[in-house]
Design a protein around this motif. Structure first.
Motif, short mmCIF file in Angstrom:
data_model
loop_
_atom_site.label_atom_id
_atom_site.label_comp_id
_atom_site.label_asym_id
_atom_site.label_seq_id
_atom_site.Cartn_x
_atom_site.Cartn_y
_atom_site.Cartn_z
N ASP A 72 0.82 -1.22 0.00
CA ASP A 72 0.00 0.00 0.00
C ASP A 72 0.85 1.26 0.00
O ASP A 72 0.40 2.33 -0.43
CB ASP A 72 -0.92 0.02 1.23
CG ASP A 72 -1.99 -1.06 1.14
OD1 ASP A 72 -2.41 -1.40 0.02
OD2 ASP A 72 -2.42 -1.58 2.20
N GLU A 73 2.05 1.14 0.48
CA GLU A 73 2.94 2.30 0.57
C GLU A 73 3.22 2.91 -0.81
O GLU A 73 3.50 4.10 -0.92
CB GLU A 73 4.25 1.88 1.25
CG GLU A 73 5.18 3.03 1.58
CD GLU A 73 6.45 2.56 2.25
OE1 GLU A 73 7.21 3.40 2.74
OE2 GLU A 73 6.69 1.33 2.27
N THR A 76 -0.29 5.11 -1.49
CA THR A 76 -0.79 6.12 -0.55
C THR A 76 -0.34 7.54 -0.89
O THR A 76 -1.10 8.49 -0.62
CB THR A 76 -0.38 5.76 0.89
OG1 THR A 76 1.04 5.50 0.93
CG2 THR A 76 -1.14 4.55 1.38
N LYS A 79 -2.76 10.28 -3.00
CA LYS A 79 -3.86 11.12 -2.50
C LYS A 79 -3.44 12.57 -2.32
O LYS A 79 -4.28 13.49 -2.29
CB LYS A 79 -4.36 10.56 -1.17
CG LYS A 79 -3.40 10.69 -0.01
CD LYS A 79 -4.00 10.10 1.27
CE LYS A 79 -3.09 10.36 2.49
NZ LYS A 79 -1.76 9.75 2.33
N HIS A 101 -6.98 2.69 -3.03
CA HIS A 101 -6.27 3.97 -3.05
C HIS A 101 -6.49 4.74 -4.34
O HIS A 101 -6.01 5.87 -4.46
CB HIS A 101 -4.77 3.74 -2.84
CG HIS A 101 -4.43 3.05 -1.57
ND1 HIS A 101 -4.51 3.66 -0.32
CD2 HIS A 101 -4.02 1.77 -1.31
CE1 HIS A 101 -4.16 2.80 0.62
NE2 HIS A 101 -3.85 1.65 0.04
#
Length: 271
Positions: A72-73, A76, A79, A101
């Protein structure tokens, strides 16, 4: 005085022209601190962040390296970025949960998800991307059910479904909702063309072999001409009135006279 007036008029015109020219050039927007940090974070993870053009500040983000596990890094930081229109995740280990995301990236126009682990469940997170024009799902496990969230993407133009589990029925349903979209399903749908063997005709007569040409009769050779040289010589010797002829007349004259009589001789000739 007139010259001064003209000079002032020209100066005013040129000043207005350069003012309009300078005003027409848009200055690149200043990135916020959050945007700068997001760009640095993506670059540290091996990604690329590029502006589309010198005079187009919209962004393209790409992850092309596969030397570390995708988490997920990687997504993220998106955004905090404004104006992301292109996102390339080709070949990464992107799962359905990662796509959460992307749901707020409403400016996104191109999205590469080919050869990822995305399924129908993950495509639910893309339902709000109404400005999407290009979507590549090649080599994923997407089925007909996964096409339902795409029906609201009225701007979608190109959709790649090669080597997926989408059927003809699923494509037909999506085409009804998006008649202008071009759906590419690749070469795996091409059916082999049946080649019919040529029909053989029954009782087909074979052509008769050519008969050898009859030999023409050879021309007969010319018969050998008779040699009348001796007779001619004897005739000349006989008709010659010289002394040589009369000298030999007693020896062979009677024999020659009997063999070759002169045609013009008189009937009462002595021989």
């Amino acid at each position: 005085m007139r010259l001064l007036v003209r000079a002032a008029a020209f100066a005013a015109v040129f000043g207005l022209f350069f003012a309009l020219l300078a005003g027409g050039q848009e200055k690149p927007p200043q990135r916020t601190e959050a945007e700068k940090k997001a760009i640095i974070k993506i670059q540290q993870l091996g990604g690329l962040v590029l502006e589309l053009a010198q005079n187009d500040p919209r962004l393209e983000v790409s992850y092309l390296q596969k030397d570390q596990k995708f988490t997920d890094e990687f997504l993220t930081p998106l955004k905090d970025l404004k104006g992301v229109v292109h996102l390339n995740l080709r070949g990464q280990e992107v799962a359905d949960a990662h796509l959460v995301h992307l749901k707020d990236l409403t400016s996104l126009a191109r999205l590469h998800l080919e050869q990822t682990k995305v399924t129908d469940k993950g495509l639910e997170h893309l339902r709000g991307l109404v400005n999407l024009e290009y979507l590549n799902l090649y080599g994923t496990n997407v089925t007909d059910a996964g096409l339902a969230p795409l029906e609201g993407m009225k701007k979608l133009k190109d959709l790649y479904l090669w080597q997926t589990k989408v059927s003809d029925a699923g494509v037909a349903k999506l085409k009804k909702a998006l008649p202008k979209v071009e759906i590419v399903r690749g070469l795996d749908l091409e059916k082999p063309v049946e080649v019919k063997a040529p029909e053989t005709k029954k009782d087909e007569k074979k052509p008769d072999p050519k008969k050898p040409d009859a030999k023409k009769p050879e021309p007969k050779k010319d018969e050998k001409k008779r040699d009348f040289s001796k007779v001619s010589a004897v005739t000349q010797a006989w008709s010659a009135p010289d002394a040589a002829s009369s000298r030999y007349a007693g020896v062979w004259g009677p024999a020659v006279r009997g063999a070759c009589p002169a045609p013009d001789a008189a009937p009462d000739a002595p021989w």
